[in-house]
Each structure stands twice: as C-alpha cells, then as structure tokens.
Scaffold this active site. Structure first.
Site, PDB file in Angstrom:
ATOM      1  N   LYS A 173       0.849  -1.195   0.000  1.00 49.52           N
ATOM      2  CA  LYS A 173       0.000   0.000   0.000  1.00 49.52           C
ATOM      3  C   LYS A 173       0.883   1.243   0.000  1.00 49.52           C
ATOM      4  O   LYS A 173       1.462   1.600   1.006  1.00 49.52           O
ATOM      5  CB  LYS A 173      -0.905   0.030   1.241  1.00 49.52           C
ATOM      6  CG  LYS A 173      -1.994   1.080   1.137  1.00 49.52           C
ATOM      7  CD  LYS A 173      -2.450   1.617   2.458  1.00 49.52           C
ATOM      8  CE  LYS A 173      -1.511   2.610   3.059  1.00 49.52           C
ATOM      9  NZ  LYS A 173      -1.218   3.805   2.229  1.00 49.52           N
ATOM     10  N   GLU A 249      10.253   1.180  10.280  1.00 49.04           N
ATOM     11  CA  GLU A 249      11.234   2.238  10.006  1.00 49.04           C
ATOM     12  C   GLU A 249      10.520   3.543  10.288  1.00 49.04           C
ATOM     13  O   GLU A 249       9.694   3.987   9.493  1.00 49.04           O
ATOM     14  CB  GLU A 249      11.685   2.188   8.541  1.00 49.04           C
ATOM     15  CG  GLU A 249      12.365   0.903   8.125  1.00 49.04           C
ATOM     16  CD  GLU A 249      13.737   0.726   8.749  1.00 49.04           C
ATOM     17  OE1 GLU A 249      14.232   1.667   9.406  1.00 49.04           O
ATOM     18  OE2 GLU A 249      14.306  -0.360   8.593  1.00 49.04           O
ATOM     19  N   CYS A 283      14.027  10.567   6.637  1.00 49.06           N
ATOM     20  CA  CYS A 283      14.098  10.282   8.076  1.00 49.06           C
ATOM     21  C   CYS A 283      15.557  10.277   8.533  1.00 49.06           C
ATOM     22  O   CYS A 283      15.837  10.432   9.718  1.00 49.06           O
ATOM     23  CB  CYS A 283      13.390   8.988   8.419  1.00 49.06           C
ATOM     24  SG  CYS A 283      13.826   7.650   7.336  1.00 49.06           S
TER      25      CYS A 283
HETATM   26  P1  ADP Z   1       4.252  10.729   6.880  1.00 54.47           P
HETATM   27  O1  ADP Z   1       4.225  11.556   8.106  1.00 54.47           O
HETATM   28  O2  ADP Z   1       5.573  10.456   6.312  1.00 54.47           O
HETATM   29  O3  ADP Z   1       3.189  11.084   5.866  1.00 54.47           O
HETATM   30  P2  ADP Z   1       2.623   8.583   7.781  1.00 54.47           P
HETATM   31  O4  ADP Z   1       3.035   7.732   8.911  1.00 54.47           O
HETATM   32  O5  ADP Z   1       1.443   9.472   7.966  1.00 54.47           O
HETATM   33  O6  ADP Z   1       3.936   9.317   7.380  1.00 54.47           O
HETATM   34  O7  ADP Z   1       2.345   7.714   6.480  1.00 54.47           O
HETATM   35  C1  ADP Z   1       3.151   6.673   6.061  1.00 54.47           C
HETATM   36  C2  ADP Z   1       2.277   5.609   5.461  1.00 54.47           C
HETATM   37  O8  ADP Z   1       1.351   5.181   6.448  1.00 54.47           O
HETATM   38  C3  ADP Z   1       1.428   6.039   4.267  1.00 54.47           C
HETATM   39  O9  ADP Z   1       1.357   4.967   3.346  1.00 54.47           O
HETATM   40  C4  ADP Z   1       0.072   6.285   4.889  1.00 54.47           C
HETATM   41  O10 ADP Z   1      -0.992   6.103   3.969  1.00 54.47           O
HETATM   42  C5  ADP Z   1       0.034   5.215   5.940  1.00 54.47           C
HETATM   43  N1  ADP Z   1      -0.887   5.472   7.050  1.00 54.47           N
HETATM   44  C6  ADP Z   1      -1.145   6.650   7.650  1.00 54.47           C
HETATM   45  N2  ADP Z   1      -2.032   6.483   8.657  1.00 54.47           N
HETATM   46  C7  ADP Z   1      -2.336   5.163   8.696  1.00 54.47           C
HETATM   47  C8  ADP Z   1      -3.173   4.347   9.516  1.00 54.47           C
HETATM   48  N3  ADP Z   1      -3.884   4.850  10.518  1.00 54.47           N
HETATM   49  N4  ADP Z   1      -3.215   3.035   9.246  1.00 54.47           N
HETATM   50  C9  ADP Z   1      -2.480   2.496   8.259  1.00 54.47           C
HETATM   51  N5  ADP Z   1      -1.665   3.190   7.475  1.00 54.47           N
HETATM   52  C10 ADP Z   1      -1.582   4.508   7.660  1.00 54.47           C
END
Ligand code: ADP
Length: 477
Positions: A173, A249, A283
């Site tokens: 995803k 990570e 990061c």
């Molecule tokens: P960033 O701050 O780098 O955008 P995120 O942690 O928000 O990092 O996002 C990294 C990945 O996690 C993306 O693929 C995002 O769609 C996914 N993501 C964000 N929130 C959720 C969640 N609650 N459950 C599963 N995946 C998530």
C-alpha cells in the site's frame, strides 16, 4: 497497467464502487492522475490473492525468485528516465535526485536477487553428542507493506526485494500522495514475469480502512511499515492480536556533529547533502547541527554562502536544488518551528519563510543560536531548514545527540580517530556516518534504535525480516 486500477491476483481491476481519488503535483497543486480508491472489500480480495499464491511462491526455486528480481532491476534501469520523471512529478524532488533514487531503489532489487540464492541454515552437534541440530528458514508468510511518500520507489523496493527473495507474497500500500511510482513498478515486475498474486497493489485515500481489514486477517503473518512514529506505534498495536512479525522504520532526529578538528570543506559539503537532499524530507536527514564553538563561525559563514546559492523551484526545472515540500501542511509546520526558534533568540541567516506563488515551497533556511531545547531540535523538521546549536565539550555533544527518543542516523565530523572510536561507542543510533553526509546503501542494514524502529532493511540482515527459523533435532543414529 493503468493508473486507476488495483493489482489483485494478477489482474488490474477497478476499486469496488469504481471510486478513484486524485494525485497532485506538489510543485503546481495541479492534478496528475486519478487512481483507484480501494476500500475494505478490495483489501479482502488482496489478502485472499496473497494467501492463494503463497504456497507456490514459497516452493519456487530460489533461482526463479532471484531471476524475477534481477529482471525487474534491469527493467528499472532501462526505464530510469520515465520513473525518475514520475517520482519528481508526484513527490517534487529535483529530477537529478529522482535519478539517484532510481539507481538506489533499483539496487535493492539487484541486492536481494543475489541474497535470494544465499539463504542458509546451520548444522551442529548437540553439546552432549547425542543428536544433530538442524536450523533452517522458511518465508514468514503473506506480508503487508506500507510505504511513505518521500522515496516512492526506494521504500517500495527495499521491502519488495527481501520479501520476494525470502518467498513471501505481499500486499503493498503506497502513500496516498505518491502511488503512481508503485503502480509503474508493479507493471515492470509483471513484465519480468511476476506470478499472479505474489505482489498485490492497493491504492487508497483511506489507509486506516485498508489496514484494519488486512491486519485483522489471521492469515497475514508480517507487517513492514515505513512512516511516522505515531502511525507506526498505532500499527504495532493493531499487529499485536495476531502476533505479527513487524518491521518498523520510523522517525528520526539525526544529530550532525561538527568538532573543532573537522575538515571544514568535508563538513560543509556533507551538511548540504545531509540537509537538502530530498528537500530535507528524509528520516535520515540531519535535524540538529551540533557545532563546536571553535569552528562555529567558520561553519556558519560557509553554510550561509552555500545555502543562499540554492535554486528553488519545480523539480522538473534545470539546476533546481530544492523542490517543493509535499504539501502545504509541511510548509506550515516549518513556519511554526522556525517561528518558535526565532522567538527564543535564534537568528535567521538565510531564508526563514514560505515562498509565495503556487506549490508548497519554503526558502532554504539557516538558523544560528538555536537552543538545544527548542521544538525545532525535538521534532523531525522534514524540510530545508538547518538549525545550528553550539556546544563546548565532547561530552556535551554526546549528551545532546542522545537526548532524543529517536535513534536512526548520526553524523560525526572530526579528524581524530580516537574520537571516532568514542563516538561509535557512545552515540545511541542505528546508523552513523563519519565524515560523510549520506549513508544509505542497499548492502547496509538500514534501521534505528528507540522510537526510530525495529528491524533492518537492506544488507544481509534485510532478508531475515521475512524469514522464520525452524529448528529440528535429529537423534544420532
Ligand atoms: P508521513 O508523516 O511520512 O506522511 P505517515 O506515517 O502518515 O507518514 O504515512 C506513512 C504511510 O502510512 C502512508 O502509506 C500512509 O498512507 C500510511 N498510514 C497513515 N495512517 C495510517 C493508519 N492509521 N493506518 C495504516 N496506514 C496509515
């Protein structure tokens, strides 16, 4: 492959309800493409497909798995220019950096094509001499890979490479901001002979809905996530009920320590790379520049010159060194962090503000006189802002460097070998660069300590994340 389809069980298909969402170009705010907007029903089909393909993929000879990765590596290299442009369009980084990402990302497929045929075990005698102990490895099973937007290609290959090499089938995803690169990559895997169901690609604007379904399925055995610590810890809780193997990570807060005895040219060159590569959105990006008092004036004035010269603009433009940030939220965050540092007495030597016009741009910024306690030294900046914090003694630098819940990357600049030894011993960090500002490499174990994560990607360690160990005791005949 078309952009608005999901790849499930070897078929490119619409999302249920035929829904789509738009991907934007951060340099203009314009729409690039519509992509399929998967829901829970699509996630269920994807896990069914990954499970259905698992046994055959596990049974595939290592050489077959290796050849698929190698062939896809070659296709990536052949299509480097197209994929670099795609990365720049959806993520924003300058085209030259996207080309570097393609080479770096492709390298994970080459590396793990080599690792696929080197999965080894162990045979020993039991200590009392009555039996033989056999240690073998199997793929951990269907794996769920969640990737972030900052390295749309490399974050995908860094997970797909070891997963497929180990014999795991996957659901991947990509981040909602940058799904196009993953879709393109999946197309290349298909061209290379990907069996149906080995890689399933789910694009969605609703990550939690997809993840709820996938993580609640008892047939899933592994979660690999790259992203923020906040989301990572939430996902670890969701992974607990089925006792999933997890690789995380997460965020970083890398110290970049310049000692008085550093080679200034090297320190300046490395600081530019460690801070401005990927528009500061990595990061491993240097977050806090801890500079010893005796070299601080010289370092600051050299950095001031270099930063003032940086050309900002859309990543597709020639000679641009700093592209847009991923979105406006990221720009607002930088305004908040810089504002707080200035209100505490820091001075702005270059930049310090957002840039007007379309797209989410922030001026490359140099701050001096920043307090170590400032919020800019506590949070991940994720942008082109370089704060200098000064220190006196080596012990103070170590204390400041380690005073964070994170422990991903650290950078040390010194000409003293004995100091290098002390730093290797005392910095609590998963990775360290000595007189170098970029450390990522497919042959190296990438990962962090503390809130920066669990597990390693790349190196000989990377494939272990997708293998489980089986021990067998054979009675001595
Ligand atoms: P960033 O701050 O780098 O955008 P995120 O942690 O928000 O990092 O996002 C990294 C990945 O996690 C993306 O693929 C995002 O769609 C996914 N993501 C964000 N929130 C959720 C969640 N609650 N459950 C599963 N995946 C998530």
């Amino acid at each position: 492959m078309t952009n608005d389809k999901l790849l499930i069980g070897g078929t490119w298909c619409n999302a249920e309800n035929d829904r789509t969402f738009n991907v934007h170009n951060p340099a203009t705010g314009g729409v690039l493409s519509a992509v399929a907007d998967a829901s829970g029903a699509d996630a269920r089909r994807a896990i069914d497909a990954a499970v259905a393909a698992a046994a055959a993929w596990e049974a595939a000879p290592p050489r077959v798995r290796s050849d698929l990765l190698r062939r896809t590596y070659e296709l990536l290299v052949e299509h480097a220019e197209q994929i670099a442009m795609l990365i720049t369009l959806e993520m924003g980084k300058p085209l030259e950096e996207s080309r570097t990402e393609v080479a770096y990302g492709a390298d994970y497929l080459r590396w793990f094509s080599e690792e696929a045929v080197r999965i080894s075990g162990r045979v020993t005698s039991a200590a009392d001499g009555t039996a033989t102990m056999l240690v073998t490895h199997r793929p951990v099973g269907p794996s769920y890979l969640i990737t972030p937007w900052n390295f749309p290609l490399a974050m995908a290959t860094r997970k797909l490479g070891p997963a497929l090499a180990a014999g795991c089938t996957v659901i991947i995803k990509p981040a909602e901001m940058t799904p196009l690169t993953t879709l393109y990559l999946a197309g290349l895997f298909e061209e290379a002979g990907l069996p149906a169901g080995v890689i399933n690609v789910i694009t969605t604007s609703n990550a939690p809905e997809i993840s709820d379904v996938v993580l609640n399925d008892p047939r899933l055995r592994k979660l690999s996530f790259t992203g923020s610590t906040a989301v990572g810890t939430h996902l670890m809780q969701q992974a607990a009920p089925h006792v999933l193997r997890v690789s995380m990570e997460l965020g970083g807060n890398a110290p970049f320590i310049v000692f008085d005895d550093a080679d200034l040219d090297i320190a300046v060159e490395s600081a530019m790379a460690a801070k401005f590569r990927n528009v500061g959105q990595a990061c491993t990006a240097a977050n806090r520049f801890l500079v010893q008092r005796g070299i601080a004036d010289a370092f600051a004035s050299r950095m001031e010159e270099r930063i003032a010269e940086l050309r900002v603009g859309p990543g597709t433009m020639r000679d641009v060194a700093v592209g847009p940030l991923i979105d406006d939220r990221a720009v607002s965050k930088l305004e908040r962090l810089v504002g707080a540092a200035v209100s505490e007495g820091a001075s702005v030597l270059v930049g310090g503000h957002r840039l007007s016009g379309s797209g989410s741009f922030f001026a490359p910024t140099l701050l001096r006189g920043v307090l170590a306690s400032s919020v800019i030294g506590r949070e991940e900046i994720f942008g082109p802002v370089l704060p200098i914090v000064e220190f006196d003694a080596e012990s103070e630098a170590v204390e400041l460097a380690n005073d964070t819940p994170y422990g991903l990357a650290s950078y040390v600049f010194t000409e003293s070998q004995s100091r290098v030894q002390r730093m290797i011993h005392s910095l609590d960090t998963g990775m360290m660069g000595v007189n170098v500002g970029v450390i990522s490499n497919a042959a190296a174990p990438f990962g962090g300590t503390k809130h920066s994560g669990i597990g390693r990607e790349g190196g000989t360690e990377g494939i272990q994340e997708y293998l489980t160990t089986k021990y067998t005791l054979l009675r001595q005949g």
